[in-house]
Write a protein that holds these residues in place. Sequence first.
Motif: not given
Length: 220
Positions: A98-104, A119-131
Motif C-alpha cells: 500500500l501507499w499513503r500520503y498525508r497533508l497537514a 494538527r488538522l490532516a487529510f490522508q489517503k491510503r491506496t492498495s497497490l495490489d487491488k483495484k
Amino acid sequence: MNKAPLLFLLLYSNFILSQEPAEFKFWSSVSYVYQPNEKINFSISELYRLKEDFNIVDSYITEVSSDYEIYKGLNFEIEFRYYSKNINEGKAKGFENLWRYRLALEKELELKPIKIFIRLAFQKRTSLDKKNDFKDYIRIRSAFEYQIKNWDLDPYFSVEFIEKRTGNNLQKVRYGFGTSKKIRESKWTIRYFFQTDRLIPKQNFHIFMVKYRYKNEVKN
C-alpha cells in the motif's frame, strides 16, 4: 517538580485501565532529518510494527516527509509512506503493498510552562495490489507538552480523532502520553497510546512506541 503533570498522568491512566481488555501492539521507527534552513526540513524513516500482543509482524513502512514553516508557529507538512502490511485474516493472506500520503497543518502555541500543538490532516491510503481500494481519513490531534524546570524528560499528552470518510464507518480515538530526550543531534522518544473505535465494539489497542531521530541541521 510540579505535581500538575503527575496528577494528569494519574487521571489519564485511570481512564485507560477502566476500559475493556485490549490487544497490545508495538511501533518503532528510525529517522534521518535534514534541515537546510530554519523554515524547512526533509526526513526519511523506516518503521517496524508488531501486533497481536507483540507476536506477529504487522507492517514494514518506508516514509519520506517534509515540513515547511508558513508563518511563525504554523507549519505545513507533507508525508508519503509505502507499506508492506501483513494480512493474516480472511482468504487473502500475506503481505499487501500500500501507499499513503498525508497533508497537514500544525499550529504550535507556547504558554509557559506549556506548549500546545494542534494538527488538522487529510490522508489517503491506496492498495497497490487491488483495484479501486482506497481509504480517506480526516485526522484532528491536540497535544501539549509540560516544560519542567531543570528536567529533561518533559511529559507529553495527546488525543487524536481519526474519522474514515470512505467505505464503512470508522471513528478512532487515540489517547497518548510519553516523553522525549535530546542528546546532541539525536532524539529518543517513548510514547504509549490507547486506541479505541467509537463505532466498533472491542476494537481497543494498547500501543507502545519507540522512536529514534538524527537531525542534520545546517548552521548558516
